[in-house]
Enzyme design. Structure first.
Site, mmCIF file in Angstrom:
data_model
loop_
_atom_site.group_PDB
_atom_site.id
_atom_site.type_symbol
_atom_site.label_atom_id
_atom_site.label_comp_id
_atom_site.label_asym_id
_atom_site.label_seq_id
_atom_site.Cartn_x
_atom_site.Cartn_y
_atom_site.Cartn_z
ATOM 1 N N PHE A 1 0.886 -1.175 0.000
ATOM 2 C CA PHE A 1 0.000 0.000 0.000
ATOM 3 C C PHE A 1 0.919 1.219 0.000
ATOM 4 O O PHE A 1 1.566 1.518 1.007
ATOM 5 C CB PHE A 1 -0.848 -0.048 1.268
ATOM 6 C CG PHE A 1 -1.747 1.128 1.535
ATOM 7 C CD1 PHE A 1 -2.906 1.311 0.811
ATOM 8 C CD2 PHE A 1 -1.444 2.030 2.557
ATOM 9 C CE1 PHE A 1 -3.765 2.377 1.102
ATOM 10 C CE2 PHE A 1 -2.297 3.098 2.842
ATOM 11 C CZ PHE A 1 -3.461 3.265 2.115
ATOM 12 N N GLY B 1 4.599 12.117 5.104
ATOM 13 C CA GLY B 1 3.990 10.929 5.687
ATOM 14 C C GLY B 1 2.679 11.302 6.360
ATOM 15 O O GLY B 1 1.595 11.070 5.832
ATOM 16 N N GLN C 1 13.323 -4.582 31.571
ATOM 17 C CA GLN C 1 13.869 -4.271 32.903
ATOM 18 C C GLN C 1 13.814 -5.504 33.814
ATOM 19 O O GLN C 1 14.777 -5.809 34.522
ATOM 20 C CB GLN C 1 13.059 -3.108 33.520
ATOM 21 C CG GLN C 1 13.670 -2.531 34.781
ATOM 22 C CD GLN C 1 14.991 -1.816 34.496
ATOM 23 O OE1 GLN C 1 15.274 -1.449 33.358
ATOM 24 N NE2 GLN C 1 15.808 -1.637 35.521
ATOM 25 N N GLU D 1 1.087 3.800 10.422
ATOM 26 C CA GLU D 1 -0.363 4.003 10.221
ATOM 27 C C GLU D 1 -0.892 5.164 11.068
ATOM 28 O O GLU D 1 -1.963 5.083 11.672
ATOM 29 C CB GLU D 1 -1.140 2.695 10.441
ATOM 30 C CG GLU D 1 -0.737 1.671 9.390
ATOM 31 C CD GLU D 1 -1.688 0.505 9.207
ATOM 32 O OE1 GLU D 1 -2.902 0.673 9.390
ATOM 33 O OE2 GLU D 1 -1.204 -0.584 8.847
HETATM 34 C C1 FAD Z 1 8.600 -0.126 9.116
HETATM 35 C C2 FAD Z 1 7.622 0.813 8.494
HETATM 36 C C3 FAD Z 1 6.613 0.324 7.674
HETATM 37 C C4 FAD Z 1 5.730 1.204 7.044
HETATM 38 N N1 FAD Z 1 4.808 0.713 6.142
HETATM 39 C C5 FAD Z 1 4.107 1.582 5.375
HETATM 40 C C6 FAD Z 1 3.276 1.106 4.296
HETATM 41 O O1 FAD Z 1 3.143 -0.097 4.059
HETATM 42 N N2 FAD Z 1 2.643 2.037 3.528
HETATM 43 C C7 FAD Z 1 2.765 3.369 3.732
HETATM 44 O O2 FAD Z 1 2.172 4.130 2.985
HETATM 45 N N3 FAD Z 1 3.516 3.849 4.762
HETATM 46 C C8 FAD Z 1 4.200 2.995 5.571
HETATM 47 N N4 FAD Z 1 4.993 3.464 6.579
HETATM 48 C C9 FAD Z 1 5.086 4.904 6.789
HETATM 49 C C10 FAD Z 1 4.464 5.403 8.102
HETATM 50 O O3 FAD Z 1 3.066 5.303 8.031
HETATM 51 C C11 FAD Z 1 4.959 6.841 8.304
HETATM 52 O O4 FAD Z 1 6.333 6.749 8.662
HETATM 53 C C12 FAD Z 1 4.169 7.584 9.354
HETATM 54 O O5 FAD Z 1 2.861 7.837 8.919
HETATM 55 C C13 FAD Z 1 4.835 8.930 9.728
HETATM 56 O O6 FAD Z 1 5.165 9.668 8.608
HETATM 57 P P1 FAD Z 1 6.644 10.267 8.463
HETATM 58 O O7 FAD Z 1 7.599 9.175 8.724
HETATM 59 O O8 FAD Z 1 6.732 10.965 7.165
HETATM 60 O O9 FAD Z 1 6.766 11.308 9.635
HETATM 61 P P2 FAD Z 1 6.369 12.867 9.563
HETATM 62 O O10 FAD Z 1 5.009 13.025 9.037
HETATM 63 O O11 FAD Z 1 7.470 13.605 8.880
HETATM 64 O O12 FAD Z 1 6.365 13.257 11.100
HETATM 65 C C14 FAD Z 1 7.558 13.494 11.846
HETATM 66 C C15 FAD Z 1 7.132 13.863 13.266
HETATM 67 O O13 FAD Z 1 6.367 15.075 13.251
HETATM 68 C C16 FAD Z 1 5.128 14.867 13.888
HETATM 69 N N5 FAD Z 1 4.118 15.697 13.244
HETATM 70 C C17 FAD Z 1 3.844 15.823 11.922
HETATM 71 N N6 FAD Z 1 2.832 16.686 11.743
HETATM 72 C C18 FAD Z 1 2.442 17.102 12.974
HETATM 73 C C19 FAD Z 1 1.425 17.974 13.457
HETATM 74 N N7 FAD Z 1 0.590 18.610 12.628
HETATM 75 N N8 FAD Z 1 1.324 18.175 14.797
HETATM 76 C C20 FAD Z 1 2.157 17.539 15.659
HETATM 77 N N9 FAD Z 1 3.129 16.692 15.268
HETATM 78 C C21 FAD Z 1 3.269 16.471 13.940
HETATM 79 C C22 FAD Z 1 4.836 13.375 13.679
HETATM 80 O O14 FAD Z 1 3.869 12.916 14.620
HETATM 81 C C23 FAD Z 1 6.217 12.799 13.889
HETATM 82 O O15 FAD Z 1 6.479 12.696 15.279
HETATM 83 C C24 FAD Z 1 5.842 2.596 7.268
HETATM 84 C C25 FAD Z 1 6.836 3.077 8.135
HETATM 85 C C26 FAD Z 1 7.731 2.223 8.718
HETATM 86 C C27 FAD Z 1 8.836 2.801 9.558
#
Ligand code: FAD
Length: 382
Positions: free
Chosen positions: A123, A131, A339, A366
């Protein structure tokens, strides 16, 4: 109100519990250490019908429901999260978009193999640059005659690069809405399509026996008929898929949290210090009692969200609450279980070390914990 499981649900839970103990537990540490995908375990999960659990029999499913999937995820994650996330992503993110939004032809093409576990689907929503803010999608798809031409990239896509991955669904900008916002649509891209490249697997902190890749699309052409559902429905589609998926991730997190309780009880009885089992100390007993309390209450939260969803009631807030709470307590329980295990808890050969490494992602994938709070606050009218 009755939270007790039916005989059928109990039987499913028991059979997955036994499978996790007998088949997953003996081999998973090696896969985890070597970062290899457990094909044989996945094949057997397919034979058990786990990939078809929430789908109707007409499409090759087992005729169960989403709650049955959650029960299976909880029992798998109680032993190992890599196989649990492989199942979660295969069903709730891989097959479900086709099942919910696909044409009968798309369903006939993809569902038999996906629901039997013979093939996996990814997906593709997250991108290297965006993200949480999924509306920031940069990947573009342009209709050229009877083909979509896709350009862009996706990050962290689960199940996208295994030997049995058949396709990924990709969200892409396909135009501009009347209000000036991006028109997002979802397109099916079969594995092996020219212009679709799967990068080598990431080096991850946890879930190391699961499959995660960055994907690039470079003038990647697929038939116009690969559009999933109506054009411009991409945003609504992934919101629905993620709302459901949060209940499944909550179940997985509860499984990990309960696994921490199981391992801690075992170790507290076995390990001696100061002339008695460490479990004879009330400080250790209270830690384990608190861990059980957290796993139990988080379970009730996901049961509630699943019940609302299956009753056709609004469940967005309850799913976000379940995911937020279960992932938080999974991290808590993994920390406390480690722990309780002392120095051995820091050794990879102990399941709690895996639980610790696998727990953190539950607060990120997610929808991060911050995103869950945003959803809850919005639903409260803030
Ligand atoms: C092992 C793994 C498997 C995954 N599998 C999938 C998959 O199959 N398909 C898919 O599409 N995605 C997948 N993901 C992606 C995952 O869903 C995203 O990493 C996640 O949604 C966070 O997005 P980001 O990493 O871009 O973080 P960012 O969106 O860049 O966020 C960085 C930080 O900022 C915070 N933040 C962002 N906006 C705000 C706000 N408005 N207010 C407060 N805090 C905020 C976030 O909470 C986070 O702490 C996967 C990730 C991993 C690590």
């Amino acid at each position: 109100m009755d939270f007790r499981l039916t005989d059928e649900q109990e039987a499913l839970r028991e059979s997955v519990r036994e499978f996790a103990r007998e088949v997953v537990a003996p081999v998973i540490a090696e896969h985890y250490e070597q970062h290899t995908f457990p094909y044989e375990v996945i094949r057997q999960m397919g034979k058990m019908g786990l990939f078809g659990l929430p789908f109707d029999e007409q499409h090759g499913g087992m005729g169960g429901d989403y709650f049955a999937l959650c029960l299976a995820l909880e029992e798998l994650a109680r032993v190992d999260s890599s196989v649990a996330i492989t199942l979660e992503a295969a069903v709730s993110l891989g097959a479900m978009p086709i099942y919910r939004f696909g044409t009968e032809e798309q369903k006939a093409t993809w569902l038999p193999r996906l629901l039997s576990g013979e093939a996996l689907a990814g997906f593709g929503l997250t991108e290297p640059g965006t993200g949480s803010d999924a509306a920031g999608t940069q990947t573009r798809a342009v209709l050229d005659g009877d083909e979509w031409v896709i350009n862009g990239s996706k990050a962290f896509i689960t199940n996208s690069g295994t030997d049995i991955t058949a396709m990924v669904t990709v969200t892409a900008v396909t135009g501009t809405n009347p209000d000036g916002s991006k028109e997002l649509s979802t397109i099916i891209v079969p594995t092996g399509t020219p212009g679709f490249t799967v990068a080598p697997g990431y080096s991850k902190v946890g879930w190391t026996a699961s499959d995660t890749h960055e994907l690039t699309f470079d003038d990647c052409r697929v038939p116009a008929a690969n559009l999933l559902g109506a054009r411009g429905r991409g945003f609504a589609q992934f919101l629905r898929i993620l709302d459901e998926g949060r209940i499944a991730i909550a179940a997985l997190a509860v499984g990990l949290a309960q696994g921490c309780v199981d391992e801690s009880i075992r170790y507290a009885k076995e390990r001696h210090a100061f002339g008695q089992p460490i479990g004879a100390n009330q400080a250790i007993q209270f830690k384990i009692a608190d861990m059980e309390l957290k796993a139990h209450t988080a379970r009730l939260a996901y049961y509630d969200a699943a019940a609302r969803m299956l009753a056709g009631e609004p469940f967005k807030r309850q799913a976000a609450i379940a995911k937020l709470h279960a992932s938080t307590i999974a991290v808590d329980n993994a920390r406390e279980a480690t722990q309780i295990h002392g120095g051995y808890g820091f050794m990879n050969e102990y399941p709690v070390a895996r639980f610790w490494r696998d727990s953190k992602i539950l607060e990120i994938g997610e929808g991060t914990s911050e995103v869950q709070r945003m959803i809850i606050a919005r639903d409260l009218g803030l």
